[in-house]
Design a protein around this motif. Structure first.
Motif, short mmCIF file in Angstrom:
data_model
loop_
_atom_site.label_atom_id
_atom_site.label_comp_id
_atom_site.label_asym_id
_atom_site.label_seq_id
_atom_site.Cartn_x
_atom_site.Cartn_y
_atom_site.Cartn_z
N ASP A 99 0.79 -1.42 -0.02
CA ASP A 99 -0.02 0.04 -0.14
C ASP A 99 1.03 1.21 -0.04
O ASP A 99 0.61 2.35 0.69
CB ASP A 99 -0.88 0.08 1.05
CG ASP A 99 -2.00 -1.18 1.40
OD1 ASP A 99 -2.43 -1.32 -0.09
OD2 ASP A 99 -1.89 -1.85 2.27
N HIS A 147 -3.91 -3.49 -1.15
CA HIS A 147 -5.00 -4.22 -0.31
C HIS A 147 -6.21 -3.76 -0.95
O HIS A 147 -6.23 -2.40 -1.25
CB HIS A 147 -4.97 -4.13 0.97
CG HIS A 147 -3.93 -4.94 1.73
ND1 HIS A 147 -2.52 -4.63 1.86
CD2 HIS A 147 -3.99 -6.36 2.21
CE1 HIS A 147 -1.95 -5.76 2.39
NE2 HIS A 147 -2.75 -6.86 2.55
N GLN A 149 -9.80 -2.13 -0.45
CA GLN A 149 -10.20 -1.12 0.37
C GLN A 149 -11.64 -0.87 0.80
O GLN A 149 -12.61 -1.60 0.36
CB GLN A 149 -10.26 0.46 -0.40
CG GLN A 149 -8.89 0.48 -0.91
CD GLN A 149 -7.93 0.70 0.27
OE1 GLN A 149 -7.79 1.42 0.89
NE2 GLN A 149 -6.52 0.21 -0.26
N THR A 176 -16.95 -6.24 3.54
CA THR A 176 -16.80 -5.12 3.53
C THR A 176 -18.19 -4.20 3.90
O THR A 176 -19.05 -4.87 3.33
CB THR A 176 -16.18 -4.36 2.37
OG1 THR A 176 -15.93 -2.90 2.43
CG2 THR A 176 -17.01 -4.58 1.25
N ARG A 186 -13.49 -2.98 6.24
CA ARG A 186 -13.14 -4.15 5.18
C ARG A 186 -12.24 -4.94 6.30
O ARG A 186 -11.33 -4.58 7.00
CB ARG A 186 -12.17 -3.60 4.11
CG ARG A 186 -11.60 -4.51 3.14
CD ARG A 186 -12.64 -5.04 2.12
NE ARG A 186 -12.16 -6.55 1.84
CZ ARG A 186 -12.86 -7.19 0.82
NH1 ARG A 186 -13.78 -6.49 0.10
NH2 ARG A 186 -12.57 -8.29 0.46
N ALA A 208 -6.08 -9.30 7.33
CA ALA A 208 -5.82 -7.68 7.21
C ALA A 208 -7.13 -6.91 7.44
O ALA A 208 -8.24 -7.50 6.85
CB ALA A 208 -5.61 -7.79 5.65
N ALA A 210 -9.18 -2.98 7.64
CA ALA A 210 -9.18 -1.52 7.48
C ALA A 210 -10.36 -0.89 7.99
O ALA A 210 -11.55 -1.16 7.82
CB ALA A 210 -8.87 -1.32 5.99
N GLN A 212 -12.18 3.02 7.51
CA GLN A 212 -12.30 4.37 6.59
C GLN A 212 -13.10 5.23 7.17
O GLN A 212 -14.27 5.14 7.18
CB GLN A 212 -12.46 4.24 5.29
CG GLN A 212 -12.42 5.47 4.40
CD GLN A 212 -12.52 5.42 2.91
OE1 GLN A 212 -11.76 4.51 2.25
NE2 GLN A 212 -13.80 5.71 2.35
N VAL A 222 -7.69 6.70 7.37
CA VAL A 222 -7.87 5.23 6.99
C VAL A 222 -6.94 4.70 7.70
O VAL A 222 -5.55 4.98 7.98
CB VAL A 222 -7.44 5.11 5.53
CG1 VAL A 222 -7.39 3.40 4.99
CG2 VAL A 222 -8.41 5.66 4.38
N ARG A 224 -5.24 0.85 8.57
CA ARG A 224 -5.13 -0.51 8.01
C ARG A 224 -4.38 -1.24 9.09
O ARG A 224 -3.23 -0.75 9.60
CB ARG A 224 -4.54 -0.53 6.63
CG ARG A 224 -5.41 0.00 5.79
CD ARG A 224 -4.80 0.05 4.27
NE ARG A 224 -3.39 0.68 4.08
CZ ARG A 224 -3.27 1.70 3.69
NH1 ARG A 224 -4.31 2.47 3.30
NH2 ARG A 224 -2.15 2.48 3.36
N ARG A 226 -2.27 -5.28 9.94
CA ARG A 226 -2.17 -6.67 9.07
C ARG A 226 -1.33 -7.40 10.05
O ARG A 226 -0.53 -7.16 10.71
CB ARG A 226 -1.56 -6.60 7.70
CG ARG A 226 -1.54 -7.74 6.95
CD ARG A 226 -0.86 -7.38 5.58
NE ARG A 226 0.23 -6.55 5.71
CZ ARG A 226 1.62 -6.85 5.18
NH1 ARG A 226 1.59 -7.89 4.32
NH2 ARG A 226 2.66 -5.97 5.26
#
Length: 689
Positions: A99, A147, A149, A176, A186, A208, A210, A212, A222, A224, A226
């Protein structure tokens, strides 16, 4: 006609520009790896390839090596049964991004363990030097793993797969959707547990996620994160004698012990904030952290012994990588005498790592570079007489690396059909290392330290000519630098290794843009290459050149039919390389085939049936710098069948359809070769909303 202006921050990504990629990107945001900003690839004077999530699904790719094998001119490899590395345009130096955030492990030791591709939306590959955009390293190119989104629309996807010839088990799941008026999420998870035909196991569990948050129309946060858990049982290949593997050794014979392993975990998190004060300006700030410990113990050095036996020496190592990076950049699009798409930014990176040194309890000798011999084993299967072998830490090396980088980029439209693209960067790199040797009782007995630093400026400048909407020509020159962590025989700090490339290319569209063709020719040279004079002593006496020609084509002759082709001719040679072992001027670098070709075609019938077929051809290459151990050319055919009903797809993948056996896919110094897998079958069930 001026440069395209950005859509408002809340508008969905869209572009009517042709996509200059080997694998066409449909309905997706334009890749940014070519210039760090969103702009049509036809305006970028560079070679960029994109593998989408759909491409990975069609070919049944579950890991980095399997995915990137479909990019001509890029040679990915799995070394020692668990470390991913690759050569791009003849150089084993590349920048790995996740990313857009650099994974610094690859610049320090050249390889790293990687997991499965769950949650990956696409893989972007930029070929050629890119230090002007991404800093040190990367004379061969850049690989960016992007990745999926978060979306404001609820959706899900997943897959289950099983295959052989032994046992492959894989599963993915993703979801998501919205979490309120301004928040979206997500989450993706994946598990891969494969046993190959040599009984080498590789397993990874990946998560993973995320979030937003867009509290206002022009502000976006955002977050993220992992986590990966990795295990490999290691595979150090088959030993060679007089340039080849003895015919009496079966290809499925693995000489590692049952106690060999590579175990690790990976954690990272990124927080990014972006603000569009106007439709022409965008500011982005991000902070990223990562933590990656892993340990490795393996029967690594193999050699031919008497009476059809194989000798083995073992190696133990450990790494703990900790990275902090931050970025601030601003983008502007507008008119200042001529239309511009401009970028200015600053990057900071701090890498802190621990590297323990091991000793064999039974022999009390230090790793330099191999430890005590293990019990030899016969060519063919039999009881391994070697029991488990203990290791003891006798020391530790600690590294601190700090990098500051300031960069600018601008794409200017000088006149109608003529664009100028220019990038520049200034990097300040510093490196400190301390080595501690333990005495009895694990107390420090001695300490040594060293400091290195470098200040380097790099650039990329290109001209893009577009005489017709369907035709583009470009020419570009770019540079790179790689800092050196060792010292010369007289104690001097060595200069950074430098790279310079000149590239000419053309892109064309035909048949209503159903056919797209990319052609590129380049001359890439690296100088000030560090060579070994004798054990622990170095000098800068080498240079390497790679000249090549590449062509890729994407053709969609009718709806639901897709054809992809990529070919690369890579002529890589050492211009000068005189080390303590010999003079290698005129030799080929290891693991660089002169020719590589990939082709894939698929067709989907309206009633749900579909089929795909392809081929990968890898030309002959050398396994060692002396060019005495050849790796013959090979061709592998693949096929796939699909049946889609509603939101579910059943797929059958065949790799190595004609069961080619006598071919090798990676090497260790020419002393060991790893054979490629025979025919494999994978059945998968995929679903998505």
């Amino acid at each position: 006609m001026g440069l395209a202006q950005p859509a408002p921050a809340t508008a969905p990504p869209a572009s009517n520009e042709p996509v200059a990629t080997e694998i066409k990107v449909t309905g997706k945001r334009e890749p940014t790896v070519g210039s760090r900003i969103r702009e049509p690839l036809r305006d970028i004077p560079a070679t960029v390839h994109v593998l989408t999530h759909r491409d990975l699904e069609e070919r049944g790719a579950a890991n980095v090596v399997g995915a990137l094998s479909w990019v001509a001119g890029l040679q990915p490899q799995l070394e020692y049964g668990g470390f991913t590395t690759m050569t791009i345009r003849g150089f084993k130096e590349f920048v790995s991004l996740v990313d857009g955030v650099r994974d610094a492990r690859f610049q320090v030791i050249g390889s790293a363990p990687t997991g499965n591709l769950a949650g990956i939306d696409r893989i972007e590959v930029l070929k050629g030097p890119a230090s002007a955009l991404y800093g040190y390293g990367g004379v061969g190119g850049v690989v960016n793993f992007v990745h999926k989104q978060p979306s404001r629309r609820f959706g899900y996807d997943g897959s289950l797969a099983v295959g052989g010839p032994t046992l492959m088990r894989r599963a993915t799941a993703g979801v998501t959707g919205p979490l309120g008026e301004h928040l979206a999420f997500r989450a993706d998870a994946g598990i891969v547990d494969d046993d190959d035909f040599r009984r080498a196991r590789s397993s990874s569990a990946n998560f993973a996620g995320a979030l937003q948050w867009s509290p206002f129309a022009r502000h976006r946060f955002v977050l993220r994160a992992r986590h990966q858990k990795l295990h490999f049982s290691t595979d150090t290949g088959l030993p060679t004698e007089r340039g080849s593997v003895p015919a009496e050794i079966p290809l499925d014979r693995r000489f590692n012990t049952p106690w060999d392993y590579l175990d690790g975990s990976f954690y990272d998190a990124v927080l990014e904030y972006s603000h569009n004060p106007t439709d022409r300006i965008k500011w982005t700030t991000s902070v990223a952290i990562s933590h990656n410990p892993y340990e490795y113990k393996s029967a690594e050095a193999l050699s031919i012994g008497p009476n059809q036996t194989v000798r083995r020496n073992w190696v133990a190592l450990g790494h703990e990588w900790n990275q902090l990076s931050a970025r601030v950049e601003g983008q502007w699009r507008g008119d200042l005498v001529v239309p511009h798409r401009a970028l200015v930014g600053y990057e900071f990176s701090y890498l802190f790592s621990h590297h323990p040194r091991f000793i064999n309890n039974s022999a009390d000798i230090e790793l330099a570079p191999y430890l005590d011999e293990l019990a030899p084993v016969p060519y063919r299967d039999g009881l391994d007489p070697q029991g488990d072998y203990a290791t003891e830490k006798i020391g530790r090396r600690t590294q601190h690396q700090v990098t500051h980088g300031v960069f600018v980029h601008d794409t200017m439209q000088l006149v109608d059909g003529v664009k100028l693209s220019a990038s520049g960067r200034l990097d300040r790199w510093g490196y400190d290392t301390e080595t501690v040797t333990f005495s009895a009782g694990a107390r420090p007995a001695s300490e040594t330290s060293a400091h290195r630093s470098a200040l380097a400026a790099t650039f990329r400048a290109g001209v893009v000519l577009q005489p017709k909407d369907w035709l583009t020509f470009y020419g570009v020159a770019g540079t790179s630098f790689s800092p050196v962590r060792v010292v010369s025989a007289d104690g001097r700090a060595l200069d950074p290794e430098r790279g310079r490339q000149y590239e000419l290319g053309a892109r064309a569209d035909a048949f209503g843009r159903r056919l797209h063709v990319d052609v590129a020719a380049y001359n890439l040279r690296k100088t000030d290459v560090v060579v070994t004079r004798r054990q622990g002593l170095y000098e800068q006496a080498g240079s390497q050149t790679s000249r090549g020609f590449e062509v890729s084509a994407t053709w969609d002759p009718v709806d639901r039919c897709s054809l992809r082709l990529g070919y690369a001719y890579t002529l890589a040679r050492y211009d000068s390389y005189a080390s303590s072992e010999g003079n290698y001027a005129g030799k080929n670098p290891p693991n660089v085939p002169d020719h590589s070709l990939t082709a894939w075609g698929s067709y989907r019938f309206p009633w749900g049936l579909g089929a795909g077929a392809g081929v990968r051809i890898v030309g002959s290459q050398w396994a060692n710098v002396e060019n005495t151990v050849p790796m013959p050319a090979y061709a592998l055919a693949s096929a796939a069948g699909y049946y889609t009903f509603g939101q579910v797809e059943l797929a059958l993948h065949l790799d190595n359809v004609f069961n080619a056996r006598q071919y090798f896919v990676s090497s260790i110094y020419g002393t060991q070769l790893t054979p490629g897998v025979p025919r494999t079958v994978l059945v998968s069930l995929r679903f998505k909303s």
